[in-house]
Design a protein around this motif. Structure first.
Motif, PDB file in Angstrom:
ATOM      1  N   MET A  55       0.812  -1.209   0.000  1.00 16.92           N
ATOM      2  CA  MET A  55       0.000   0.000   0.000  1.00 16.92           C
ATOM      3  C   MET A  55       0.853   1.270   0.000  1.00 16.92           C
ATOM      4  O   MET A  55       0.603   2.189  -0.782  1.00 16.92           O
ATOM      5  CB  MET A  55      -0.926   0.030   1.217  1.00 16.92           C
ATOM      6  CG  MET A  55      -1.797   1.265   1.243  1.00 16.92           C
ATOM      7  SD  MET A  55      -2.286   1.861   2.863  1.00 16.92           S
ATOM      8  CE  MET A  55      -0.798   1.941   3.774  1.00 16.92           C
ATOM      9  N   GLY A  56       1.860   1.344   0.857  1.00 14.18           N
ATOM     10  CA  GLY A  56       2.684   2.544   0.951  1.00 14.18           C
ATOM     11  C   GLY A  56       3.393   2.864  -0.346  1.00 14.18           C
ATOM     12  O   GLY A  56       3.438   4.020  -0.777  1.00 14.18           O
ATOM     13  N   THR A  57       3.946   1.851  -0.978  1.00 16.15           N
ATOM     14  CA  THR A  57       4.646   2.039  -2.249  1.00 16.15           C
ATOM     15  C   THR A  57       3.671   2.474  -3.333  1.00 16.15           C
ATOM     16  O   THR A  57       3.927   3.437  -4.060  1.00 16.15           O
ATOM     17  CB  THR A  57       5.356   0.742  -2.668  1.00 16.15           C
ATOM     18  OG1 THR A  57       6.288   0.371  -1.657  1.00 16.15           O
ATOM     19  CG2 THR A  57       6.072   0.897  -3.998  1.00 16.15           C
ATOM     20  N   TRP A  62       1.599   6.579  -6.897  1.00 10.95           N
ATOM     21  CA  TRP A  62       0.369   7.133  -7.489  1.00 10.95           C
ATOM     22  C   TRP A  62       0.295   8.638  -7.265  1.00 10.95           C
ATOM     23  O   TRP A  62       0.045   9.397  -8.198  1.00 10.95           O
ATOM     24  CB  TRP A  62      -0.820   6.411  -6.888  1.00 10.95           C
ATOM     25  CG  TRP A  62      -2.163   6.897  -7.299  1.00 10.95           C
ATOM     26  CD1 TRP A  62      -2.734   6.818  -8.540  1.00 10.95           C
ATOM     27  CD2 TRP A  62      -3.129   7.521  -6.453  1.00 10.95           C
ATOM     28  NE1 TRP A  62      -3.997   7.344  -8.500  1.00 10.95           N
ATOM     29  CE2 TRP A  62      -4.269   7.787  -7.238  1.00 10.95           C
ATOM     30  CE3 TRP A  62      -3.145   7.864  -5.104  1.00 10.95           C
ATOM     31  CZ2 TRP A  62      -5.405   8.392  -6.714  1.00 10.95           C
ATOM     32  CZ3 TRP A  62      -4.279   8.460  -4.582  1.00 10.95           C
ATOM     33  CH2 TRP A  62      -5.385   8.716  -5.389  1.00 10.95           C
ATOM     34  N   THR A  63       0.526   9.067  -6.038  1.00  8.58           N
ATOM     35  CA  THR A  63       0.461  10.504  -5.760  1.00  8.58           C
ATOM     36  C   THR A  63       1.615  11.252  -6.427  1.00  8.58           C
ATOM     37  O   THR A  63       1.449  12.391  -6.871  1.00  8.58           O
ATOM     38  CB  THR A  63       0.465  10.804  -4.249  1.00  8.58           C
ATOM     39  OG1 THR A  63       1.621  10.219  -3.658  1.00  8.58           O
ATOM     40  CG2 THR A  63      -0.787  10.296  -3.583  1.00  8.58           C
ATOM     41  N   GLY A  64       2.785  10.603  -6.509  1.00  8.91           N
ATOM     42  CA  GLY A  64       3.930  11.237  -7.172  1.00  8.91           C
ATOM     43  C   GLY A  64       3.667  11.480  -8.645  1.00  8.91           C
ATOM     44  O   GLY A  64       3.949  12.567  -9.170  1.00  8.91           O
ATOM     45  N   ALA A  67       0.846  14.235  -8.835  1.00  8.22           N
ATOM     46  CA  ALA A  67       1.287  15.583  -8.455  1.00  8.22           C
ATOM     47  C   ALA A  67       2.277  16.162  -9.458  1.00  8.22           C
ATOM     48  O   ALA A  67       2.122  17.299  -9.919  1.00  8.22           O
ATOM     49  CB  ALA A  67       1.907  15.553  -7.066  1.00  8.22           C
ATOM     50  N   SER A  68       3.290  15.395  -9.792  1.00  8.52           N
ATOM     51  CA  SER A  68       4.287  15.918 -10.735  1.00  8.52           C
ATOM     52  C   SER A  68       3.696  16.049 -12.134  1.00  8.52           C
ATOM     53  O   SER A  68       3.947  17.035 -12.831  1.00  8.52           O
ATOM     54  CB  SER A  68       5.537  15.038 -10.749  1.00  8.52           C
ATOM     55  OG  SER A  68       5.211  13.712 -11.110  1.00  8.52           O
ATOM     56  N   GLY A  69       2.879  15.079 -12.527  1.00 11.28           N
ATOM     57  CA  GLY A  69       2.234  15.170 -13.845  1.00 11.28           C
ATOM     58  C   GLY A  69       1.285  16.347 -13.926  1.00 11.28           C
ATOM     59  O   GLY A  69       1.223  17.047 -14.945  1.00 11.28           O
ATOM     60  N   GLY A  70       0.530  16.583 -12.848  1.00  9.47           N
ATOM     61  CA  GLY A  70      -0.365  17.739 -12.821  1.00  9.47           C
ATOM     62  C   GLY A  70       0.405  19.039 -12.933  1.00  9.47           C
ATOM     63  O   GLY A  70      -0.014  19.972 -13.637  1.00  9.47           O
ATOM     64  N   VAL A  93      10.501  14.500  -7.049  1.00  9.36           N
ATOM     65  CA  VAL A  93       9.329  13.654  -6.804  1.00  9.36           C
ATOM     66  C   VAL A  93       9.369  12.437  -7.722  1.00  9.36           C
ATOM     67  O   VAL A  93       9.159  11.303  -7.283  1.00  9.36           O
ATOM     68  CB  VAL A  93       8.021  14.463  -7.002  1.00  9.36           C
ATOM     69  CG1 VAL A  93       6.807  13.543  -7.015  1.00  9.36           C
ATOM     70  CG2 VAL A  93       7.875  15.524  -5.928  1.00  9.36           C
ATOM     71  N   LEU A  94       9.656  12.663  -8.998  1.00 13.29           N
ATOM     72  CA  LEU A  94       9.729  11.545  -9.948  1.00 13.29           C
ATOM     73  C   LEU A  94      10.881  10.599  -9.604  1.00 13.29           C
ATOM     74  O   LEU A  94      10.734   9.374  -9.704  1.00 13.29           O
ATOM     75  CB  LEU A  94       9.876  12.073 -11.378  1.00 13.29           C
ATOM     76  CG  LEU A  94       8.636  12.783 -11.933  1.00 13.29           C
ATOM     77  CD1 LEU A  94       8.950  13.411 -13.282  1.00 13.29           C
ATOM     78  CD2 LEU A  94       7.473  11.818 -12.039  1.00 13.29           C
TER      79      LEU A  94
END
Length: 104
Positions: A55-57, A62-64, A67-70, A93-94
């Motif tokens: 889950m943590g990974t 997913w959020t990385g 967020a970076s894509g956004g 982040v990436l």
């Protein structure tokens, strides 16, 4: 297959974020439906990926991606700042997401 699903989840998250901005500007049903579809698909792919990945990974990657894509899409589509410092932090982040893939 879980990693592909996770990447697709992140891409759908990026789409959903763009649709939030579009809905804010246009206020129409098409934008709202696309927003719901984008985030719905994102959660669906994330859920599938989490059947295999920790889950943590999965959540961090997913959020990385989202967020970076956004942030990148904001720069490309909406004229947001392309300051070098901002780009460095997006890269960090990436890089962290890639690092989690390498150690998982």
């Amino acid at each position: 297959m879980a990693w592909i699903s996770l990447i697709l989840a992140g891409l759908c998250e990026m789409f959903g974020v763009v649709m939030i901005n579009k809905l804010h500007k246009d206020r129409n049903w098409k934008s709202l439906v696309l927003l719901v579809v984008g985030f719905g698909a994102s959660f669906l792919f994330l859920s599938y990926a989490m059947e295999t990945l920790p889950m943590g990974t999965a959540y961090a990657i997913w959020t990385g991606i989202g967020a970076s894509g956004g942030a990148i899409l904001g720069m490309l589509l909406y004229g947001e700042s392309k300051d070098w410092k901002r780009l460095v932090f997006i890269f960090m982040v990436l890089a962290a997401a890639i690092g989690l893939k390498l150690v998982s």
